[in-house]
Design a protein around this motif. Structure first.
Motif, PDB file in Angstrom:
ATOM      1  N   TRP A 225      65.295  84.571  47.235  1.00  0.00           N
ATOM      2  CA  TRP A 225      63.668  85.288  45.947  1.00  0.00           C
ATOM      3  C   TRP A 225      63.034  84.526  45.427  1.00  0.00           C
ATOM      4  CZ3 TRP A 225      60.136  88.788  47.736  1.00  0.00           C
ATOM      5  CH2 TRP A 225      59.615  89.432  46.599  1.00  0.00           C
ATOM      6  N   LEU A 226      64.207  83.822  44.478  1.00  0.00           N
ATOM      7  CA  LEU A 226      64.027  82.796  43.620  1.00  0.00           C
ATOM      8  C   LEU A 226      62.785  81.718  43.552  1.00  0.00           C
ATOM      9  CD1 LEU A 226      67.481  81.888  41.849  1.00  0.00           C
ATOM     10  CD2 LEU A 226      65.777  83.569  41.202  1.00  0.00           C
ATOM     11  N   PRO A 227      62.487  81.080  44.650  1.00  0.00           N
ATOM     12  CA  PRO A 227      61.578  80.491  45.292  1.00  0.00           C
ATOM     13  C   PRO A 227      60.582  81.179  45.300  1.00  0.00           C
ATOM     14  CG  PRO A 227      62.871  79.319  46.776  1.00  0.00           C
ATOM     15  CD  PRO A 227      63.268  80.827  45.443  1.00  0.00           C
ATOM     16  N   PHE A 228      60.464  81.758  45.998  1.00  0.00           N
ATOM     17  CA  PHE A 228      58.741  82.770  45.719  1.00  0.00           C
ATOM     18  C   PHE A 228      58.408  83.316  44.713  1.00  0.00           C
ATOM     19  CE2 PHE A 228      60.602  83.404  49.925  1.00  0.00           C
ATOM     20  CZ  PHE A 228      59.785  82.888  51.101  1.00  0.00           C
ATOM     21  N   ARG A 229      59.270  83.090  43.595  1.00  0.00           N
ATOM     22  CA  ARG A 229      59.028  83.861  41.925  1.00  0.00           C
ATOM     23  C   ARG A 229      58.421  82.011  41.379  1.00  0.00           C
ATOM     24  NH1 ARG A 229      60.185  88.773  40.146  1.00  0.00           N
ATOM     25  NH2 ARG A 229      59.265  88.073  38.679  1.00  0.00           N
ATOM     26  N   GLY A 230      58.449  81.121  41.777  1.00  0.00           N
ATOM     27  CA  GLY A 230      58.280  79.217  40.928  1.00  0.00           C
ATOM     28  C   GLY A 230      59.285  79.124  40.475  1.00  0.00           C
ATOM     29  N   LEU A 231      60.856  79.994  41.023  1.00  0.00           N
ATOM     30  CA  LEU A 231      61.743  79.377  40.174  1.00  0.00           C
ATOM     31  C   LEU A 231      62.696  78.451  40.888  1.00  0.00           C
ATOM     32  CD1 LEU A 231      62.929  83.264  38.785  1.00  0.00           C
ATOM     33  CD2 LEU A 231      61.568  81.469  37.589  1.00  0.00           C
ATOM     34  N   TRP A 232      62.202  77.085  40.658  1.00  0.00           N
ATOM     35  CA  TRP A 232      62.661  76.148  41.921  1.00  0.00           C
ATOM     36  C   TRP A 232      64.049  75.686  41.122  1.00  0.00           C
ATOM     37  CZ3 TRP A 232      61.623  75.816  47.054  1.00  0.00           C
ATOM     38  CH2 TRP A 232      60.018  75.856  47.031  1.00  0.00           C
ATOM     39  N   LEU A 233      63.399  75.300  39.928  1.00  0.00           N
ATOM     40  CA  LEU A 233      65.405  75.354  39.176  1.00  0.00           C
ATOM     41  C   LEU A 233      67.002  75.833  39.342  1.00  0.00           C
ATOM     42  CD1 LEU A 233      66.514  73.634  36.705  1.00  0.00           C
ATOM     43  CD2 LEU A 233      66.192  74.217  34.632  1.00  0.00           C
ATOM     44  N   GLU A 234      66.915  77.137  38.520  1.00  0.00           N
ATOM     45  CA  GLU A 234      67.193  78.297  38.968  1.00  0.00           C
ATOM     46  C   GLU A 234      67.839  78.787  40.177  1.00  0.00           C
ATOM     47  OE1 GLU A 234      64.010  78.707  37.778  1.00  0.00           O
ATOM     48  OE2 GLU A 234      64.416  79.337  35.669  1.00  0.00           O
ATOM     49  N   PHE A 235      66.602  78.021  41.725  1.00  0.00           N
ATOM     50  CA  PHE A 235      67.039  78.487  42.849  1.00  0.00           C
ATOM     51  C   PHE A 235      68.458  77.059  42.654  1.00  0.00           C
ATOM     52  CE2 PHE A 235      66.065  76.218  46.774  1.00  0.00           C
ATOM     53  CZ  PHE A 235      66.435  77.425  48.051  1.00  0.00           C
ATOM     54  N   ALA A 236      67.790  75.615  42.224  1.00  0.00           N
ATOM     55  CA  ALA A 236      68.639  74.621  42.459  1.00  0.00           C
ATOM     56  C   ALA A 236      70.877  75.110  42.472  1.00  0.00           C
ATOM     57  CB  ALA A 236      68.221  73.711  42.353  1.00  0.00           C
ATOM     58  N   VAL A 237      70.199  75.381  40.895  1.00  0.00           N
ATOM     59  CA  VAL A 237      71.760  75.933  40.179  1.00  0.00           C
ATOM     60  C   VAL A 237      72.002  77.194  40.781  1.00  0.00           C
ATOM     61  CG1 VAL A 237      72.547  76.565  38.085  1.00  0.00           C
ATOM     62  CG2 VAL A 237      71.326  74.952  38.141  1.00  0.00           C
ATOM     63  N   LEU A 238      71.576  78.682  40.892  1.00  0.00           N
ATOM     64  CA  LEU A 238      72.055  80.040  41.285  1.00  0.00           C
ATOM     65  C   LEU A 238      72.870  79.329  42.859  1.00  0.00           C
ATOM     66  CD1 LEU A 238      70.133  82.611  40.199  1.00  0.00           C
ATOM     67  CD2 LEU A 238      72.828  81.683  39.803  1.00  0.00           C
ATOM     68  N   GLY A 239      71.749  78.814  44.244  1.00  0.00           N
ATOM     69  CA  GLY A 239      72.282  77.823  45.435  1.00  0.00           C
ATOM     70  C   GLY A 239      73.300  77.465  44.721  1.00  0.00           C
ATOM     71  N   ALA A 240      73.608  76.676  44.439  1.00  0.00           N
ATOM     72  CA  ALA A 240      74.424  75.634  43.988  1.00  0.00           C
ATOM     73  C   ALA A 240      75.889  76.202  44.277  1.00  0.00           C
ATOM     74  CB  ALA A 240      74.599  74.285  43.394  1.00  0.00           C
ATOM     75  N   LEU A 241      75.776  76.961  42.808  1.00  0.00           N
ATOM     76  CA  LEU A 241      76.719  78.251  42.598  1.00  0.00           C
ATOM     77  C   LEU A 241      76.870  79.101  43.928  1.00  0.00           C
ATOM     78  CD1 LEU A 241      78.415  79.518  40.306  1.00  0.00           C
ATOM     79  CD2 LEU A 241      76.434  81.786  40.176  1.00  0.00           C
ATOM     80  N   ALA A 242      75.623  79.781  45.168  1.00  0.00           N
ATOM     81  CA  ALA A 242      76.409  80.340  46.131  1.00  0.00           C
ATOM     82  C   ALA A 242      77.426  79.562  46.384  1.00  0.00           C
ATOM     83  CB  ALA A 242      75.264  81.302  46.724  1.00  0.00           C
TER      84      ALA A 242
END
Length: 155
Positions: free
Chosen positions: A41-58
């Motif tokens: 859901w993060l990229p749909f909100r424009g949160l690409w940096l957070e997507f990378a960090v939380l994706g790596a965490l997941a």
């Protein structure tokens, strides 16, 4: 009751109508799409940096669970945990992204729904250029003589 924070870009436009059009309302609280779709859901909100960090965490958390001998269900629970974090924090992450881009928070408003919040905010909103200081501000900022802890208005 729904609460939204209101943000505008810096520097604000001089035209109040243009300023009002660019304002962003971000809802406070839990995000159901954040729970259902999680990190996706993060990229749909424009949160690409957070997507990378939380994706790596997941991925790292699921890999760690599997490497420790956990079952696929355990890895699924780990992903659910990450989705829960996203659901609670996605709106705060959006606020922080706006702040990094130079936006500033101009208000907080609560009402029954989004339309009511928007109407309530703009009814009470005055552009900074149109605001005049209150009449009492001059009296408050006037020099005063202090005796102990109690200021007096002797001049």
């Amino acid at each position: 009751m729904t609460t939204y924070t209101v943000h505008e870009p810096s520097p604000p436009n001089a035209n109040p109508a243009a300023r009002a059009e660019r304002m962003v309302f971000i809802r406070e609280g839990f995000s159901w799409p954040g729970l259902v779709f999680g990190v996706l859901w993060l990229p749909f909100r424009g949160l690409w940096l957070e997507f990378a960090v939380l994706g790596a965490l997941a991925v790292g958390l699921a890999g760690l669970v599997m490497a420790a001998g956990g079952s696929p269900q355990s890895a699924s629970w780990a992903m659910t945990f990450v989705n829960l974090i996203v659901a609670f924090e996605i709106n705060n992450l959006h606020r922080m992204r706006l702040e990094r881009k130079g936006w500033r928070m101009v208000g907080v408003v609560s009402a029954a729904g989004f339309e009511d919040c928007e109407r309530r905010f703009f009814q009470n909103w005055e552009p900074a250029s149109a605001k005049a200081p209150p009449a009492s501000a001059a009296a408050f900022n006037a020099p005063r003589e202090a005796i102990g802890f109690w200021p007096t208005d002797r001049a």
